[in-house]
Design a protein around this motif. Structure first.
Motif, PDB file in Angstrom:
ATOM      1  N   VAL A 120       0.844  -1.193   0.000  1.00  0.00           N
ATOM      2  CA  VAL A 120       0.000   0.000   0.000  1.00  0.00           C
ATOM      3  C   VAL A 120       0.881   1.245   0.000  1.00  0.00           C
ATOM      4  CG1 VAL A 120      -1.772   1.311   1.243  1.00  0.00           C
ATOM      5  CG2 VAL A 120      -1.835  -1.196   1.266  1.00  0.00           C
ATOM      6  N   LYS A 121       0.586   2.140  -0.916  1.00  0.00           N
ATOM      7  CA  LYS A 121       1.232   3.450  -0.972  1.00  0.00           C
ATOM      8  C   LYS A 121       0.143   4.489  -0.728  1.00  0.00           C
ATOM      9  CE  LYS A 121       5.213   1.759  -2.439  1.00  0.00           C
ATOM     10  NZ  LYS A 121       5.649   1.774  -3.815  1.00  0.00           N
ATOM     11  N   GLU A 122       0.557   5.728  -0.462  1.00  0.00           N
ATOM     12  CA  GLU A 122      -0.422   6.762  -0.136  1.00  0.00           C
ATOM     13  C   GLU A 122      -0.084   8.092  -0.774  1.00  0.00           C
ATOM     14  OE1 GLU A 122      -1.320   7.203   4.140  1.00  0.00           O
ATOM     15  OE2 GLU A 122       0.220   5.674   4.395  1.00  0.00           O
ATOM     16  N   GLY A 123      -1.126   8.911  -0.869  1.00  0.00           N
ATOM     17  CA  GLY A 123      -0.940  10.328  -1.090  1.00  0.00           C
ATOM     18  C   GLY A 123      -0.597  10.920   0.274  1.00  0.00           C
ATOM     19  N   VAL A 124      -0.758  12.217   0.418  1.00  0.00           N
ATOM     20  CA  VAL A 124      -0.489  12.873   1.698  1.00  0.00           C
ATOM     21  C   VAL A 124      -1.784  13.508   2.176  1.00  0.00           C
ATOM     22  CG1 VAL A 124       0.864  14.624   2.902  1.00  0.00           C
ATOM     23  CG2 VAL A 124       1.920  13.259   1.090  1.00  0.00           C
ATOM     24  N   PHE A 125      -2.263  13.051   3.321  1.00  0.00           N
ATOM     25  CA  PHE A 125      -3.531  13.524   3.871  1.00  0.00           C
ATOM     26  C   PHE A 125      -3.519  15.046   4.012  1.00  0.00           C
ATOM     27  CE2 PHE A 125      -6.771  14.305   7.036  1.00  0.00           C
ATOM     28  CZ  PHE A 125      -7.782  13.430   6.663  1.00  0.00           C
ATOM     29  N   ARG A 126      -4.614  15.695   3.591  1.00  0.00           N
ATOM     30  CA  ARG A 126      -4.814  17.148   3.660  1.00  0.00           C
ATOM     31  C   ARG A 126      -3.851  17.944   2.794  1.00  0.00           C
ATOM     32  NH1 ARG A 126      -6.244  19.729   9.395  1.00  0.00           N
ATOM     33  NH2 ARG A 126      -7.103  21.302   8.023  1.00  0.00           N
ATOM     34  N   SER A 127      -3.309  17.324   1.770  1.00  0.00           N
ATOM     35  CA  SER A 127      -2.408  18.037   0.870  1.00  0.00           C
ATOM     36  C   SER A 127      -3.061  18.232  -0.490  1.00  0.00           C
ATOM     37  CB  SER A 127      -1.108  17.250   0.681  1.00  0.00           C
ATOM     38  OG  SER A 127      -0.383  17.227   1.872  1.00  0.00           O
ATOM     39  N   TYR A 128      -2.643  19.267  -1.179  1.00  0.00           N
ATOM     40  CA  TYR A 128      -3.062  19.502  -2.552  1.00  0.00           C
ATOM     41  C   TYR A 128      -2.169  18.640  -3.431  1.00  0.00           C
ATOM     42  CZ  TYR A 128      -4.663  22.009  -6.671  1.00  0.00           C
ATOM     43  OH  TYR A 128      -5.224  22.337  -7.873  1.00  0.00           O
ATOM     44  N   MET A 129      -2.766  17.667  -4.099  1.00  0.00           N
ATOM     45  CA  MET A 129      -2.000  16.666  -4.836  1.00  0.00           C
ATOM     46  C   MET A 129      -2.353  16.685  -6.316  1.00  0.00           C
ATOM     47  SD  MET A 129      -2.488  13.448  -2.218  1.00  0.00           S
ATOM     48  CE  MET A 129      -4.070  13.904  -1.513  1.00  0.00           C
ATOM     49  N   HIS A 130      -1.406  16.275  -7.136  1.00  0.00           N
ATOM     50  CA  HIS A 130      -1.657  15.949  -8.531  1.00  0.00           C
ATOM     51  C   HIS A 130      -1.573  14.436  -8.630  1.00  0.00           C
ATOM     52  CE1 HIS A 130      -0.148  20.156  -9.832  1.00  0.00           C
ATOM     53  NE2 HIS A 130      -1.436  20.161  -9.584  1.00  0.00           N
ATOM     54  N   VAL A 131      -2.692  13.821  -8.948  1.00  0.00           N
ATOM     55  CA  VAL A 131      -2.766  12.372  -9.059  1.00  0.00           C
ATOM     56  C   VAL A 131      -2.799  12.011 -10.534  1.00  0.00           C
ATOM     57  CG1 VAL A 131      -4.082  10.297  -8.466  1.00  0.00           C
ATOM     58  CG2 VAL A 131      -4.058  12.256  -6.890  1.00  0.00           C
ATOM     59  N   SER A 132      -1.848  11.186 -10.954  1.00  0.00           N
ATOM     60  CA  SER A 132      -1.813  10.704 -12.334  1.00  0.00           C
ATOM     61  C   SER A 132      -2.067   9.213 -12.307  1.00  0.00           C
ATOM     62  CB  SER A 132      -0.436  10.963 -12.959  1.00  0.00           C
ATOM     63  OG  SER A 132      -0.158  12.334 -12.982  1.00  0.00           O
ATOM     64  N   LEU A 133      -2.882   8.755 -13.237  1.00  0.00           N
ATOM     65  CA  LEU A 133      -3.127   7.319 -13.301  1.00  0.00           C
ATOM     66  C   LEU A 133      -3.509   6.913 -14.709  1.00  0.00           C
ATOM     67  CD1 LEU A 133      -6.484   6.733 -13.354  1.00  0.00           C
ATOM     68  CD2 LEU A 133      -6.222   7.551 -11.029  1.00  0.00           C
ATOM     69  N   VAL A 134      -3.246   5.661 -15.006  1.00  0.00           N
ATOM     70  CA  VAL A 134      -3.695   5.074 -16.263  1.00  0.00           C
ATOM     71  C   VAL A 134      -4.701   4.006 -15.879  1.00  0.00           C
ATOM     72  CG1 VAL A 134      -3.053   3.839 -18.347  1.00  0.00           C
ATOM     73  CG2 VAL A 134      -1.500   5.564 -17.406  1.00  0.00           C
ATOM     74  N   ASN A 135      -5.980   4.328 -16.107  1.00  0.00           N
ATOM     75  CA  ASN A 135      -7.071   3.431 -15.758  1.00  0.00           C
ATOM     76  C   ASN A 135      -7.112   2.313 -16.789  1.00  0.00           C
ATOM     77  OD1 ASN A 135      -9.716   2.239 -15.550  1.00  0.00           O
ATOM     78  ND2 ASN A 135     -10.422   4.061 -14.475  1.00  0.00           N
ATOM     79  N   GLU A 136      -7.078   1.088 -16.318  1.00  0.00           N
ATOM     80  CA  GLU A 136      -7.080  -0.082 -17.194  1.00  0.00           C
ATOM     81  C   GLU A 136      -8.508  -0.539 -17.412  1.00  0.00           C
ATOM     82  OE1 GLU A 136      -4.825  -4.368 -17.421  1.00  0.00           O
ATOM     83  OE2 GLU A 136      -5.467  -3.657 -15.473  1.00  0.00           O
ATOM     84  N   GLY A 137      -8.976  -0.443 -18.629  1.00  0.00           N
ATOM     85  CA  GLY A 137     -10.323  -0.920 -18.960  1.00  0.00           C
ATOM     86  C   GLY A 137     -11.109   0.070 -19.811  1.00  0.00           C
TER      87      GLY A 137
END
Length: 146
Positions: A120-137
């Protein structure tokens, strides 16, 4: 608790231009915590997510879990999932748990996932994040604790 799951081939989180987390094949879980949520809700969702059969087997049928495929999970806190857009044009976040309390439930949820043997990895709680992902499907599910 509300969880939005996306099956991915890769995902990462950046804060202020620095990559803080990344996974390969697995699931990104955006988690929203509401005022009435408790540890039992975190346990329920952790168990459901780890065992949910959303990966294809050799016959192309969704029959395998993240555990079965040796995948990873990335958890990203997202209070906007508790937003209510029914009235007007501005979301209300009255259902969202206050951040100080929500972080305790969030940590419990992440620990519950880890105890099930999944990386398990995480973002940072209560932070402004840029989330990048490649959704499979694409494969996307919304789960709500009962």
């Amino acid at each position: 608790m509300i969880a939005l799951l996306q099956r991915v081939i890769k995902a990462s989180v950046e804060i202020e231009g620095k990559k803080v987390s990344e996974i390969g094949r697995g699931i990104v879980v955006f988690i929203g915590i509401e005022k009435e949520d408790a540890e039992k809700d975190a346990q329920y969702l952790a168990n459901k997510i780890v065992n949910l059969r959303i990966f294809e087997d050799k016959n192309g049928k969704m029959n395998l879990s993240v555990k079965d495929v040796g995948g990873e999970i990335m958890v990203v806190s997202e209070f906007t999932l508790a937003g209510d857009c029914k009235k007007g044009n501005r979301p209300s976040f009255d259902r969202a748990m206050p951040p100080e309390e929500a972080e305790t439930i969030y940590r419990y949820f992440v620990d519950a996932l880890k105890k099930r043997g999944i990386p398990v990895k995480e973002g940072v709680f209560r932070s402004y994040m840029h989330v990048s992902l490649v959704n499979e499907g694409p494969v996307t599910f919304i789960l709500k604790a009962v």
